[in-house]
Design an enzyme around this catalytic site. Structure first.
Site, short mmCIF file in Angstrom:
data_model
loop_
_atom_site.label_atom_id
_atom_site.label_comp_id
_atom_site.label_asym_id
_atom_site.label_seq_id
_atom_site.Cartn_x
_atom_site.Cartn_y
_atom_site.Cartn_z
N LYS A 34 0.85 -1.21 0.00
CA LYS A 34 0.00 0.00 0.00
C LYS A 34 0.87 1.24 0.00
O LYS A 34 1.73 1.41 0.86
CB LYS A 34 -0.89 0.00 1.25
N ASP A 62 -3.56 4.15 -2.08
CA ASP A 62 -4.47 4.65 -1.05
C ASP A 62 -4.53 6.18 -1.08
O ASP A 62 -3.94 6.85 -0.24
CB ASP A 62 -3.98 4.14 0.32
N LEU A 63 -5.25 6.70 -2.08
CA LEU A 63 -5.31 8.16 -2.23
C LEU A 63 -6.56 8.74 -1.56
O LEU A 63 -6.71 9.96 -1.48
CB LEU A 63 -5.28 8.54 -3.72
N LYS A 64 -7.47 7.91 -1.13
CA LYS A 64 -8.69 8.35 -0.42
C LYS A 64 -9.32 9.58 -1.09
O LYS A 64 -9.52 10.62 -0.46
CB LYS A 64 -8.40 8.63 1.05
N LEU A 65 -9.65 9.44 -2.35
CA LEU A 65 -10.21 10.57 -3.10
C LEU A 65 -11.60 10.92 -2.59
O LEU A 65 -12.38 10.04 -2.22
CB LEU A 65 -10.26 10.21 -4.59
N ASP A 67 -14.24 14.15 -3.71
CA ASP A 67 -14.50 15.44 -4.35
C ASP A 67 -15.77 15.28 -5.19
O ASP A 67 -16.42 14.23 -5.13
CB ASP A 67 -13.28 15.84 -5.20
N THR A 117 -11.19 5.07 11.28
CA THR A 117 -11.21 4.54 12.65
C THR A 117 -10.74 5.60 13.66
O THR A 117 -10.90 5.42 14.85
CB THR A 117 -10.32 3.29 12.77
N ARG A 209 3.54 -1.52 10.74
CA ARG A 209 4.61 -1.60 11.74
C ARG A 209 4.86 -2.98 12.34
O ARG A 209 6.02 -3.27 12.68
CB ARG A 209 4.35 -0.55 12.82
O1 C5P Z 1 1.57 0.32 10.96
P1 C5P Z 1 0.13 -0.11 10.90
O2 C5P Z 1 -0.06 -1.60 10.78
O3 C5P Z 1 -0.68 0.52 12.01
O4 C5P Z 1 -0.35 0.52 9.52
C1 C5P Z 1 -1.68 0.53 9.17
C2 C5P Z 1 -1.86 1.28 7.88
O5 C5P Z 1 -3.24 1.39 7.62
C3 C5P Z 1 -1.31 2.70 7.88
O6 C5P Z 1 -0.87 2.98 6.56
C4 C5P Z 1 -2.50 3.53 8.25
O7 C5P Z 1 -2.43 4.82 7.72
C5 C5P Z 1 -3.62 2.76 7.58
N1 C5P Z 1 -4.95 2.94 8.15
C6 C5P Z 1 -5.25 2.72 9.48
N2 C5P Z 1 -6.53 2.89 9.95
C7 C5P Z 1 -7.47 3.28 9.11
C8 C5P Z 1 -7.20 3.50 7.77
C9 C5P Z 1 -5.90 3.32 7.31
O8 C5P Z 1 -4.37 2.36 10.26
N3 C5P Z 1 -8.69 3.41 9.54
#
Ligand code: C5P
Length: 234
Positions: A34, A62-65, A67, A117, A209
């Site tokens: 991603k 993942d550009l989350k458009l 508009d 979230t 992570r």
């Molecule tokens: O490092 P980690 O496993 O927390 O990464 C989760 C990824 O999912 C990150 O790129 C974060 O921006 C994305 N994300 C999230 N919660 C959301 C939407 C996207 O953690 N509701």
């Protein structure tokens, strides 16, 4: 040994060389990777192409458009040659916006983000949502499905209810995954283990992570982290 699993690696780094190493190191275990706004705004389409040359894993852009339909459609026309498997839009942009995205790129799985979230019930109510986060997420998932979206992004805790509402065909992609001993780690609060998330109905897990964090101990540690999670969900 190769053990590809329904894992999408969240490549959250502004360092393109590092991004390339992360993808190469985990490529035996991940189905996709991603790239988000930070990467895209820094390196643009050329940066994305560079990474694509180093892996056969699919791209989740993942550009989350969000508009007006015409603007979203034109924005997608600028990135569709990158052929991401998934491309995100906000479901709250509405039916016409989602449909315009689908029409512009019928070969890309337009992916609707339901409720971020990070939004608490209070924050959601402040922006005018009358329902609680779970109900709002289900409503938005159904709306997106009817507008032609082929995938939904939601919290792992909403996956079960959304899967029950949208049926088996559409992909559900969920972040917020932590293994049992990592629960509550980093800034993720409402987490779920990889296996439980798949059992709840997730098609793909977005994981950052828990895998990329191992890089500081070397490439082997990162490979092992990806392998362990892949084994848990395969
Ligand atoms: O490092 P980690 O496993 O927390 O990464 C989760 C990824 O999912 C990150 O790129 C974060 O921006 C994305 N994300 C999230 N919660 C959301 C939407 C996207 O953690 N509701």
């Amino acid at each position: 040994m190769s053990n590809k699993a329904p894992i999408i690696l969240a490549v959250d780094t502004p360092d393109i060389e590092l991004a390339q190493k992360w993808i190469e190191t985990t490529s035996d275990f991940i189905a996709g990777y991603k790239l988000g706004l930070e990467f895209f705004l820094a390196f643009g389409s050329e940066g994305v192409r560079k990474l694509q040359r180093s892996s056969d894993a699919f791209l989740f852009l993942d550009l989350k458009l969000h508009d007006i339909p015409n603007t979203v459609s034109h924005a997608i026309s600028q990135v569709k040659s990158l052929t991401p498997r998934f491309l995100t839009v906000h479901a709250s942009g509405g039916r016409a916006m989602i449909a315009a995205a689908v029409e512009q790129a019928p070969d890309i799985e337009i992916t609707a983000v339901t409720v971020l979230t990070s939004l608490t019930p209070e924050a959601l109510s402040e922006v005018g949502f009358k329902k609680d986060p779970l109900e709002s997420a289900v409503t938005l998932a159904l709306l997106a499905q009817h507008a032609g979206a082929r995938a939904i992004v939601c919290s792992p805790l909403e996956t079960h209810a959304i899967r029950a509402a949208v049926g088996p065909e559409i992909s559900i992609i969920t972040p917020g995954i932590r293994r049992a001993h990592q629960a509550g780690a980093d800034d993720q609060n409402r987490t779920m283990g990889p296996k439980q998330a798949v059992q709840a109905g997730a098609t793909y897990l977005v994981i950052g992570r828990p895998i990329t964090g191992a890089w500081s101990q070397g490439a082997k540690a990162m490979r092992d982290a990806a392998d362990e999670i892949a084994q848990e969900v395969s």
